[in-house]
Motif scaffolding. Structure first.
Motif, PDB file in Angstrom:
ATOM      1  N   LEU A   1       2.401  16.297   5.800  1.00 17.27           N
ATOM      2  CA  LEU A   1       1.533  15.245   6.341  1.00 17.27           C
ATOM      3  C   LEU A   1       0.869  14.564   5.153  1.00 17.27           C
ATOM      4  CD1 LEU A   1      -1.546  16.599   6.116  1.00 17.27           C
ATOM      5  CD2 LEU A   1      -0.857  17.695   8.213  1.00 17.27           C
ATOM      6  N   PHE A   2       0.012  13.609   5.426  1.00 18.25           N
ATOM      7  CA  PHE A   2      -0.660  12.879   4.348  1.00 18.25           C
ATOM      8  C   PHE A   2      -2.150  13.188   4.359  1.00 18.25           C
ATOM      9  CE2 PHE A   2       3.190  10.422   4.959  1.00 18.25           C
ATOM     10  CZ  PHE A   2       3.563  10.136   3.662  1.00 18.25           C
ATOM     11  N   LEU A   3      -2.717  13.247   3.170  1.00 15.42           N
ATOM     12  CA  LEU A   3      -4.156  13.403   3.009  1.00 15.42           C
ATOM     13  C   LEU A   3      -4.670  12.095   2.414  1.00 15.42           C
ATOM     14  CD1 LEU A   3      -6.031  15.848   3.569  1.00 15.42           C
ATOM     15  CD2 LEU A   3      -6.122  16.204   1.096  1.00 15.42           C
ATOM     16  N   LEU A   4      -5.549  11.417   3.147  1.00 10.19           N
ATOM     17  CA  LEU A   4      -5.935  10.050   2.791  1.00 10.19           C
ATOM     18  C   LEU A   4      -7.436   9.878   2.695  1.00 10.19           C
ATOM     19  CD1 LEU A   4      -3.576   8.158   5.303  1.00 10.19           C
ATOM     20  CD2 LEU A   4      -3.070   8.724   2.922  1.00 10.19           C
ATOM     21  N   ARG A   5      -7.847   8.858   1.956  1.00  5.10           N
ATOM     22  CA  ARG A   5      -9.222   8.354   1.951  1.00  5.10           C
ATOM     23  C   ARG A   5      -9.143   6.838   2.049  1.00  5.10           C
ATOM     24  NH1 ARG A   5     -13.075  11.780  -0.623  1.00  5.10           N
ATOM     25  NH2 ARG A   5     -14.652  10.299   0.126  1.00  5.10           N
ATOM     26  N   PHE A   6     -10.014   6.247   2.829  1.00 10.35           N
ATOM     27  CA  PHE A   6     -10.097   4.785   2.816  1.00 10.35           C
ATOM     28  C   PHE A   6     -10.887   4.362   1.587  1.00 10.35           C
ATOM     29  CE2 PHE A   6      -8.605   4.541   7.174  1.00 10.35           C
ATOM     30  CZ  PHE A   6      -7.894   3.359   7.134  1.00 10.35           C
ATOM     31  N   GLY A   7     -10.304   3.443   0.825  1.00  5.69           N
ATOM     32  CA  GLY A   7     -10.936   2.986  -0.396  1.00  5.69           C
ATOM     33  C   GLY A   7     -11.131   1.485  -0.406  1.00  5.69           C
ATOM     34  N   LEU A   8     -12.189   1.052  -1.081  1.00  2.27           N
ATOM     35  CA  LEU A   8     -12.491  -0.366  -1.227  1.00  2.27           C
ATOM     36  C   LEU A   8     -12.362  -0.751  -2.693  1.00  2.27           C
ATOM     37  CD1 LEU A   8     -13.873   0.390   1.534  1.00  2.27           C
ATOM     38  CD2 LEU A   8     -15.544  -1.383   1.022  1.00  2.27           C
ATOM     39  N   ILE A   9     -11.501  -1.727  -2.957  1.00  2.00           N
ATOM     40  CA  ILE A   9     -11.392  -2.249  -4.326  1.00  2.00           C
ATOM     41  C   ILE A   9     -12.574  -3.182  -4.581  1.00  2.00           C
ATOM     42  CG2 ILE A   9      -9.953  -3.455  -5.989  1.00  2.00           C
ATOM     43  CD1 ILE A   9      -8.707  -0.867  -4.942  1.00  2.00           C
ATOM     44  N   HIS A  10     -12.696  -4.209  -3.768  1.00  2.00           N
ATOM     45  CA  HIS A  10     -13.838  -5.114  -3.865  1.00  2.00           C
ATOM     46  C   HIS A  10     -14.652  -5.098  -2.569  1.00  2.00           C
ATOM     47  CE1 HIS A  10     -10.979  -6.946  -6.866  1.00  2.00           C
ATOM     48  NE2 HIS A  10     -12.057  -6.798  -7.594  1.00  2.00           N
ATOM     49  N   CYS A  11     -13.955  -5.272  -1.433  1.00  4.44           N
ATOM     50  CA  CYS A  11     -14.644  -5.280  -0.147  1.00  4.44           C
ATOM     51  C   CYS A  11     -13.692  -4.769   0.922  1.00  4.44           C
ATOM     52  CB  CYS A  11     -15.153  -6.684   0.192  1.00  4.44           C
ATOM     53  SG  CYS A  11     -13.822  -7.884   0.440  1.00  4.44           S
ATOM     54  N   VAL A  12     -14.159  -4.768   2.177  1.00  3.87           N
ATOM     55  CA  VAL A  12     -13.353  -4.213   3.257  1.00  3.87           C
ATOM     56  C   VAL A  12     -12.062  -5.002   3.483  1.00  3.87           C
ATOM     57  CG1 VAL A  12     -14.404  -5.557   5.144  1.00  3.87           C
ATOM     58  CG2 VAL A  12     -13.559  -3.219   5.588  1.00  3.87           C
ATOM     59  N   ALA A  13     -12.038  -6.259   3.030  1.00  2.58           N
ATOM     60  CA  ALA A  13     -10.827  -7.075   3.201  1.00  2.58           C
ATOM     61  C   ALA A  13      -9.651  -6.530   2.407  1.00  2.58           C
ATOM     62  CB  ALA A  13     -11.121  -8.522   2.789  1.00  2.58           C
ATOM     63  N   ASP A  14      -9.915  -5.881   1.263  1.00  2.00           N
ATOM     64  CA  ASP A  14      -8.814  -5.313   0.476  1.00  2.00           C
ATOM     65  C   ASP A  14      -8.812  -3.785   0.535  1.00  2.00           C
ATOM     66  OD1 ASP A  14     -10.772  -4.410  -1.407  1.00  2.00           O
ATOM     67  OD2 ASP A  14     -10.672  -6.325  -2.441  1.00  2.00           O
ATOM     68  N   SER A  15      -9.394  -3.231   1.598  1.00  2.00           N
ATOM     69  CA  SER A  15      -9.409  -1.783   1.756  1.00  2.00           C
ATOM     70  C   SER A  15      -8.011  -1.265   2.045  1.00  2.00           C
ATOM     71  CB  SER A  15     -10.355  -1.377   2.891  1.00  2.00           C
ATOM     72  OG  SER A  15      -9.868  -1.871   4.129  1.00  2.00           O
ATOM     73  N   GLY A  16      -7.802   0.006   1.773  1.00  2.00           N
ATOM     74  CA  GLY A  16      -6.507   0.617   2.045  1.00  2.00           C
ATOM     75  C   GLY A  16      -6.668   2.099   2.284  1.00  2.00           C
ATOM     76  N   ALA A  17      -5.626   2.709   2.837  1.00  2.00           N
ATOM     77  CA  ALA A  17      -5.608   4.157   3.070  1.00  2.00           C
ATOM     78  C   ALA A  17      -4.875   4.802   1.901  1.00  2.00           C
ATOM     79  CB  ALA A  17      -4.916   4.465   4.387  1.00  2.00           C
ATOM     80  N   PHE A  18      -5.631   5.372   0.976  1.00  2.00           N
ATOM     81  CA  PHE A  18      -5.065   5.873  -0.271  1.00  2.00           C
ATOM     82  C   PHE A  18      -5.020   7.394  -0.279  1.00  2.00           C
ATOM     83  CE2 PHE A  18      -7.463   1.915  -1.440  1.00  2.00           C
ATOM     84  CZ  PHE A  18      -6.341   1.101  -1.554  1.00  2.00           C
ATOM     85  N   GLY A  19      -3.943   7.933  -0.797  1.00  2.00           N
ATOM     86  CA  GLY A  19      -3.846   9.387  -0.855  1.00  2.00           C
ATOM     87  C   GLY A  19      -2.448   9.837  -1.228  1.00  2.00           C
ATOM     88  N   MET A  20      -2.066  11.003  -0.722  1.00  2.00           N
ATOM     89  CA  MET A  20      -0.819  11.614  -1.154  1.00  2.00           C
ATOM     90  C   MET A  20      -0.221  12.462  -0.032  1.00  2.00           C
ATOM     91  SD  MET A  20      -0.349  13.944  -4.594  1.00  2.00           S
ATOM     92  CE  MET A  20      -1.252  12.716  -5.563  1.00  2.00           C
ATOM     93  N   MET A  21       1.095  12.563  -0.046  1.00  2.00           N
ATOM     94  CA  MET A  21       1.753  13.489   0.865  1.00  2.00           C
ATOM     95  C   MET A  21       1.448  14.915   0.418  1.00  2.00           C
ATOM     96  SD  MET A  21       5.824  14.079   1.646  1.00  2.00           S
ATOM     97  CE  MET A  21       6.045  12.629   2.694  1.00  2.00           C
ATOM     98  N   ILE A  22       1.137  15.789   1.386  1.00  2.00           N
ATOM     99  CA  ILE A  22       0.951  17.206   1.065  1.00  2.00           C
ATOM    100  C   ILE A  22       1.988  18.005   1.852  1.00  2.00           C
ATOM    101  CG2 ILE A  22      -1.474  16.979   0.468  1.00  2.00           C
ATOM    102  CD1 ILE A  22      -2.210  18.037   3.215  1.00  2.00           C
ATOM    103  N   GLN A  23       2.475  19.066   1.231  1.00  2.00           N
ATOM    104  CA  GLN A  23       3.564  19.849   1.811  1.00  2.00           C
ATOM    105  C   GLN A  23       3.172  21.328   1.826  1.00  2.00           C
ATOM    106  OE1 GLN A  23       7.704  18.798   0.787  1.00  2.00           O
ATOM    107  NE2 GLN A  23       7.926  20.923   0.081  1.00  2.00           N
ATOM    108  N   PHE A  24       3.222  21.934   3.010  1.00  2.00           N
ATOM    109  CA  PHE A  24       2.853  23.333   3.174  1.00  2.00           C
ATOM    110  C   PHE A  24       4.083  24.236   3.056  1.00  2.00           C
ATOM    111  CE2 PHE A  24      -0.407  20.838   5.222  1.00  2.00           C
ATOM    112  CZ  PHE A  24      -1.584  21.514   4.924  1.00  2.00           C
ATOM    113  N   PRO A  25       3.869  25.525   2.730  1.00  2.00           N
ATOM    114  CA  PRO A  25       4.999  26.451   2.615  1.00  2.00           C
ATOM    115  C   PRO A  25       5.736  26.658   3.933  1.00  2.00           C
ATOM    116  CG  PRO A  25       3.021  27.349   1.572  1.00  2.00           C
ATOM    117  CD  PRO A  25       2.608  26.132   2.340  1.00  2.00           C
ATOM    118  N   LYS A  26       5.037  26.462   5.054  1.00  3.98           N
ATOM    119  CA  LYS A  26       5.662  26.602   6.368  1.00  3.98           C
ATOM    120  C   LYS A  26       5.165  25.491   7.288  1.00  3.98           C
ATOM    121  CE  LYS A  26       2.156  29.984   7.795  1.00  3.98           C
ATOM    122  NZ  LYS A  26       1.939  31.354   8.321  1.00  3.98           N
ATOM    123  N   ASN A  27       5.811  25.382   8.442  1.00  9.19           N
ATOM    124  CA  ASN A  27       5.455  24.323   9.382  1.00  9.19           C
ATOM    125  C   ASN A  27       4.002  24.458   9.845  1.00  9.19           C
ATOM    126  OD1 ASN A  27       8.091  23.596   9.092  1.00  9.19           O
ATOM    127  ND2 ASN A  27       8.742  24.197  11.161  1.00  9.19           N
TER     128      ASN A  27
END
Length: 297
Positions: free
Chosen positions: A219-245
């Motif tokens: 699944l993905f682990l995300l944080r909403f981030g603002l570069i300048h304002c909410v207009a350029d916000s994005g969901a930033f993060g990384m895929m994380i992978q567990f040893p089992k389902n």
């Protein structure tokens, strides 16, 4: 009267956003001085318009007293000429009413209604794709996902110099922890130099998102981030992978530690960084769930 009311409500809106701290959900706080300056300017304009309104009321009263001192003939003559003035048409009144209403609604609702925190529902609404890695076209106006790409805000040469400079704080380390302060900077370096981080240990936190096309143990682990304002916000993060389902719902806050690697993600038709989880724990949602791009050095 309406102008003064609008100015009072708008000033109050910006003031309350600062007092409650909700201004951070709209802009990067390094620009907070701009909105603070706006409060001062709006307050001054409110005072000026209030003085104008009071003065005009005073003048009308004097004008009325002056009319009462005229003889009957002068009053009739003034009355006749008064009828010659055209009254505003119904259309103009409606337009004026709508214009004031459109301004008043956000000024009132911004204070009365609660500020919603961005979450996985917005990711679904905007779509989870990585167009900058798929084809490199139509970059302008695209919402950002996973990688906080500063190349959208500067020329390519400056961007490459920036990321190369920032990478010097991360590549030499074998154990990396992404904090709220350097979350966006660190992620961007890892996406641009993903091969250099293979085998390194990373600790990060965010909310869970079951993105399209992931395996049962991903699944993905995300944080909403603002570069300048909410207009350029994005969901930033990384895929994380567990040893089992695993089965973890969206919007659960976790802190995870693992070993970095890369994986091919069919949904985005490219390789992306992946964190192979070695330990994890649930955490409370932070008081400020957003992260910001705090520097360009």
């Amino acid at each position: 009267m309406f102008k003064v009311l609008i100015l009072i409500l708008t000033t109050n809106l910006f003031f309350m956003l600062h007092v409650t701290g909700n201004i951070s959900k709209y802009i990067n706080m390094k620009y907070s001085f701009l909105s603070a300056s706006m409060i001062v300017i709006l307050f001054i304009l409110t005072v000026v318009e209030g003085i104008k309104l009071w003065s005009s009321g005073d003048e009308k009263e004097k004008h009325h007293d002056c009319e009462c001192s005229h003889d009957h003939h002068e009053q009739e003559h003034h009355h006749e000429h008064g009828h010659e003035k055209k009254k505003p048409s119904a259309g103009k009144k409606i337009k004026k009413f709508l214009a004031y209403t459109l301004v008043l609604i956000p000024a009132i609702s911004g204070v009365v209604l609660p500020v919603a925190t961005l979450d996985s529902q917005l990711v679904d609404a905007k779509g989870f794709s990585f167009p900058t890695l798929e084809d490199g076209t139509n970059r302008e106006g695209m919402h950002q996902v996973l990688n906080p790409d500063m190349s959208k805000f500067m020329n390519q040469t400056d961007f490459e110099d920036l990321v190369r400079k920032e990478s010097k704080s991360y590549i030499p380390k074998n154990n990396i922890t992404l904090t709220d302060e350097d979350y966006l900077v660190g992620l961007e370096v890892m996406y641009n130099f993903s091969g250099a981080f293979a085998g390194k240990t990373l600790t990060m936190k965010g909310f869970t998102y079951n993105g399209p096309g992931v395996q049962p143990n991903q699944l993905f682990l995300l944080r909403f981030g603002l570069i300048h304002c909410v207009a350029d916000s994005g969901a930033f993060g990384m895929m994380i992978q567990f040893p089992k389902n695993v089965h973890i719902p969206n919007d659960q806050w976790y802190q995870v530690t693992g070993t970095m690697d890369t994986v091919y993600y069919p949904q985005m038709k490219t390789k992306i960084p992946v964190l192979k989880v070695t330990s994890y724990k649930t955490i409370p949602k932070p008081n400020d769930p957003y992260v910001y791009r705090n520097s360009l050095n």
